[in-house]
Design an enzyme around this catalytic site. Structure first.
Site, PDB file in Angstrom:
ATOM      1  N   ASP A  65       0.805  -1.285  -0.015  1.00 24.79           N
ATOM      2  CA  ASP A  65      -0.027  -0.085  -0.079  1.00 24.79           C
ATOM      3  C   ASP A  65       0.702   1.374  -0.003  1.00 24.79           C
ATOM      4  O   ASP A  65       0.347   2.316   0.200  1.00 24.79           O
ATOM      5  CB  ASP A  65      -0.858   0.118   1.300  1.00 24.79           C
ATOM      6  N   GLU A  70      -0.191   9.386   1.211  1.00 25.24           N
ATOM      7  CA  GLU A  70      -0.872  10.503   2.054  1.00 25.24           C
ATOM      8  C   GLU A  70      -1.053   9.977   3.527  1.00 25.24           C
ATOM      9  O   GLU A  70      -1.004  10.806   4.445  1.00 25.24           O
ATOM     10  CB  GLU A  70      -2.343  10.965   1.499  1.00 25.24           C
ATOM     11  N   ASP A  71      -0.897   8.552   3.653  1.00 24.73           N
ATOM     12  CA  ASP A  71      -1.409   7.943   5.092  1.00 24.73           C
ATOM     13  C   ASP A  71      -0.240   8.306   6.048  1.00 24.73           C
ATOM     14  O   ASP A  71      -0.376   8.017   7.340  1.00 24.73           O
ATOM     15  CB  ASP A  71      -1.820   6.576   5.009  1.00 24.73           C
ATOM     16  N   ARG A  90       1.843  -1.557   7.365  1.00 26.32           N
ATOM     17  CA  ARG A  90       2.086  -0.207   6.710  1.00 26.32           C
ATOM     18  C   ARG A  90       3.032   0.614   7.545  1.00 26.32           C
ATOM     19  O   ARG A  90       3.330   1.574   6.808  1.00 26.32           O
ATOM     20  CB  ARG A  90       1.016   0.370   6.535  1.00 26.32           C
ATOM     21  N   ARG A 136      -8.835   2.849  11.274  1.00 20.74           N
ATOM     22  CA  ARG A 136      -7.311   2.822  11.313  1.00 20.74           C
ATOM     23  C   ARG A 136      -6.644   4.034  12.198  1.00 20.74           C
ATOM     24  O   ARG A 136      -5.575   4.174  12.534  1.00 20.74           O
ATOM     25  CB  ARG A 136      -6.820   3.311   9.937  1.00 20.74           C
ATOM     26  N   HIS A 166     -11.298   5.348   5.337  1.00 20.68           N
ATOM     27  CA  HIS A 166     -10.584   6.587   6.105  1.00 20.68           C
ATOM     28  C   HIS A 166     -11.797   7.597   5.874  1.00 20.68           C
ATOM     29  O   HIS A 166     -12.620   7.811   4.936  1.00 20.68           O
ATOM     30  CB  HIS A 166      -9.602   7.299   5.288  1.00 20.68           C
ATOM     31  N   CYS A 251      -5.390  10.074  -1.666  1.00 23.07           N
ATOM     32  CA  CYS A 251      -4.142   9.332  -1.079  1.00 23.07           C
ATOM     33  C   CYS A 251      -3.041   9.094  -1.561  1.00 23.07           C
ATOM     34  O   CYS A 251      -2.025   8.613  -1.042  1.00 23.07           O
ATOM     35  CB  CYS A 251      -4.862   7.671  -1.282  1.00 23.07           C
TER      36      CYS A 251
END
Length: 261
Positions: A65, A70-71, A90, A136, A166, A251
């Site tokens: 991923d 962005e995460d 992740r 998350r 999200h 994202c």
């Protein structure tokens, strides 16, 4: 070389394990990794065509991923919070983003255990941060985010999320601060002072390019027409392969609008 007067988007090239990306709300379908790479290249080209500099962060090829960069960070003014993703596999993704932000002189903070926070859960509207609490991102992660950004004048609003991965899978915001979303997936609409319903799920996601231009998914033509009728300029990009992995246009980059100092 970065041009100081151009906003920058940090991006990460899709890795060889992209098709193995995690899924929470969707059933797995085949991902064409060759097409995904071409779509990613078109996405970054669209950013550059509209005045943005793009910078690739270091790959994390063991993390399927990792393209959803962005995460890994939340950035506001000259301050960056390096996240602690809610999905354990992740967590190695953050190192490349941290290195890129450190090189640019950002003041860095980190979400510490046991808190979890994904950048895709943070919708910034002016000096208000709407933060999705759900799959998350947890209360401790939100508390740590608030501790970092409230001293900078930020107001933090927690938004419970259960229908999507999200918060920004459900809603994003137009340049005037109006929050947009596809109603079946938007919870707690009352938390947003201004809300505009859009007719397609993928139409809920826009990246503000400046001067009224909105980077958005090509799969939402009716939403594009709606936004154009309101005076905006849609810039459609095909991201079908990333949508299969619960991704969207936001994202795929970390937008840096204000350089430190």
């Amino acid at each position: 070389m970065h041009e100081p007067n151009r906003p920058t988007a940090l991006v990460r090239r899709p890795g060889p394990r992209l098709a193995e990306g995690q899924l929470t709300h969707l059933d797995r379908v085949p991902v064409d990794t060759g097409l995904a790479l071409r779509q990613w290249e078109a996405y970054t080209a669209a950013l550059r065509a509209h005045g943005w500099h793009t910078e690739e962060v270091a790959p994390a090829e063991d993390c399927p991923d990792a393209v959803f960069v962005e995460d890994t960070a939340v950035v506001y003014r000259d301050t960056a919070l390096i996240t602690r993703p809610g999905a354990v596999p992740r967590r190695p993704e953050t190192a490349g983003t941290e290195a890129a932000l450190a090189a640019r002189g950002y003041t860095l903070h980190h979400v510490e255990a046991p808190g979890t926070l994904d950048g895709g859960d943070v919708l910034k509207v002016g000096d208000t941060f709407y933060v999705g609490r759900g799959g998350r991102t947890d209360d401790e992660g939100i508390a740590q985010l608030a501790a970092v950004f409230r001293p900078l004048g930020v107001r933090v609003v927690t938004v419970p999320v259960s229908l999507v991965l999200h918060l920004k899978t459900a809603v994003t915001a137009l340049p005037d601060g109006t929050v947009i979303g596809h109603p079946p997936l938007v919870e707690h609409r009352e938390l947003f002072p201004r809300f505009l319903a859009v007719p397609e799920e993928s139409g809920a996601h826009v990246v503000l390019l400046g001067e009224g231009r909105l980077l958005m998914a090509a799969g939402a033509p009716r939403t594009a027409d709606l936004l154009a009728s309101l005076g905006h300029t849609p810039v459609p990009v095909d991201i079908s392969e990333f949508e299969k992995l619960e991704g969207c246009v936001t994202c795929l980059s970390v937008r840096l609008r204000d350089a430190p100092g």
